[in-house]
Scaffold this active site. Sequence first.
Site, PDB file in Angstrom:
ATOM      1  N   ASP A  67      -7.931 -10.278   0.049  1.00 48.34           N
ATOM      2  CA  ASP A  67      -6.918 -10.863  -0.878  1.00 48.34           C
ATOM      3  C   ASP A  67      -6.535 -12.454  -0.450  1.00 48.34           C
ATOM      4  OD1 ASP A  67      -5.497 -10.206   1.455  1.00 48.34           O
ATOM      5  OD2 ASP A  67      -4.198  -8.821   0.633  1.00 48.34           O
ATOM      6  N   ASN A 136       5.993  -2.495   1.632  1.00 45.73           N
ATOM      7  CA  ASN A 136       6.238  -1.647   0.247  1.00 45.73           C
ATOM      8  C   ASN A 136       4.880  -0.769  -0.063  1.00 45.73           C
ATOM      9  OD1 ASN A 136       4.255  -3.443  -0.316  1.00 45.73           O
ATOM     10  ND2 ASN A 136       5.662  -4.670  -1.839  1.00 45.73           N
ATOM     11  N   HIS A 138       1.969  -1.656  -0.084  1.00 40.83           N
ATOM     12  CA  HIS A 138       0.930  -2.138  -0.866  1.00 40.83           C
ATOM     13  C   HIS A 138      -0.358  -2.411  -0.023  1.00 40.83           C
ATOM     14  CE1 HIS A 138       1.791  -6.780   0.334  1.00 40.83           C
ATOM     15  NE2 HIS A 138       0.894  -6.113   1.348  1.00 40.83           N
ATOM     16  N   GLU A 143       0.226  -4.059  -5.533  1.00 41.08           N
ATOM     17  CA  GLU A 143       1.786  -3.931  -5.368  1.00 41.08           C
ATOM     18  C   GLU A 143       2.166  -2.513  -6.019  1.00 41.08           C
ATOM     19  OE1 GLU A 143       2.972  -5.701  -3.331  1.00 41.08           O
ATOM     20  OE2 GLU A 143       3.069  -7.704  -3.935  1.00 41.08           O
TER      21      GLU A 143
HETATM   22  C1  GLP Z   1       0.019  -8.643   3.522  1.00 43.86           C
HETATM   23  C2  GLP Z   1      -1.532  -8.842   2.837  1.00 43.86           C
HETATM   24  C3  GLP Z   1      -2.316  -7.506   3.220  1.00 43.86           C
HETATM   25  C4  GLP Z   1      -2.029  -6.978   4.332  1.00 43.86           C
HETATM   26  C5  GLP Z   1      -0.631  -6.383   4.521  1.00 43.86           C
HETATM   27  C6  GLP Z   1       0.010  -6.221   5.881  1.00 43.86           C
HETATM   28  O1  GLP Z   1       0.733  -9.202   2.501  1.00 43.86           O
HETATM   29  N1  GLP Z   1      -1.482  -9.141   1.611  1.00 43.86           N
HETATM   30  O2  GLP Z   1      -3.604  -7.509   3.007  1.00 43.86           O
HETATM   31  O3  GLP Z   1      -2.948  -6.016   4.964  1.00 43.86           O
HETATM   32  O4  GLP Z   1       0.469  -7.327   3.740  1.00 43.86           O
HETATM   33  O5  GLP Z   1      -0.004  -7.441   6.671  1.00 43.86           O
HETATM   34  P1  GLP Z   1       0.269  -7.241   8.253  1.00 43.86           P
HETATM   35  O6  GLP Z   1      -0.875  -6.686   8.834  1.00 43.86           O
HETATM   36  O7  GLP Z   1       0.595  -8.686   8.751  1.00 43.86           O
HETATM   37  O8  GLP Z   1       1.631  -6.534   8.511  1.00 43.86           O
END
Ligand code: GLP
Length: 245
Positions: A67, A136, A138, A143
């Site tokens: 992403d 959340n 995702h 989302e």
């Molecule tokens: C982010 C990204 C995801 C990521 C998730 C968790 O916003 N869009 O690809 O896996 O949220 O992030 P983190 O590993 O920093 O907790």
Amino acid sequence: MQIIIEKDYEAMSRRTADVIVDTIINNPSATLCLAAGDTPRLAYSLAAKRINSEQIDVTSCKFVSLDEWIGISDNNDGSCGYFLRTVLFDPLRITNQQVHVFDGLANNLLAECGAMDEFIFNNGGIDLIVVGIGRNGHVGFNEPGVSFDHYSHVVELDATTKTVGQKYFRETTALNQGITLGLKHLLESRQAVLIANGTAKAEVIHLSLDEEISTAMPASIIQNHQNALVIVDEEAASLLKTRRS
Ligand code: GLP
């Protein structure tokens, strides 16, 4: 779905790194999709270290991003592209031909989605996808409420994502949209690995894995994957009832 509960972040990272490296050893021309974010940082560093010290050939592998924030350049150190380049691609001397990442500054976002899908299909589909989970629920930028039936697509970010996402940036940054692989890509991948650590992820890990699959909790779709591995540390697993393996 197999669930592995490791003692702490380091053990979770080591296990994840081993899955990545083993995938490449077993299939030197594998296509890998790797999430950005804080969760996989150590796993990628450990994987890169092992690949370099064991001189594992990665010259035929392909890498795609999961992403990207729309409107953010990959020169910004908060972008997903910057993260993957510095943590993994540069240490492994991966060439541009081996990589396809979303351009958050693309003028034509539909074409950007199409180009990502084409790269994946032209390279035989995704062999391994490593994803994190948002607070959340995702996955990527899929989302809550998302359809499970998308390939790459553009999304309006959830309020939680806009707030939590500030942690990646040095200064307050306007985050409104994201471009992401869809959950259809995750479902069609040959192996899917979901990783999470820390108490902040305990509730969403519980809801995603113990409850019924629901679009309200996008990560729950991993329950439907034919070859899914969940690697969590004890803190992230602290509310988990399902201890399937
Ligand atoms: C982010 C990204 C995801 C990521 C998730 C968790 O916003 N869009 O690809 O896996 O949220 O992030 P983190 O590993 O920093 O907790």
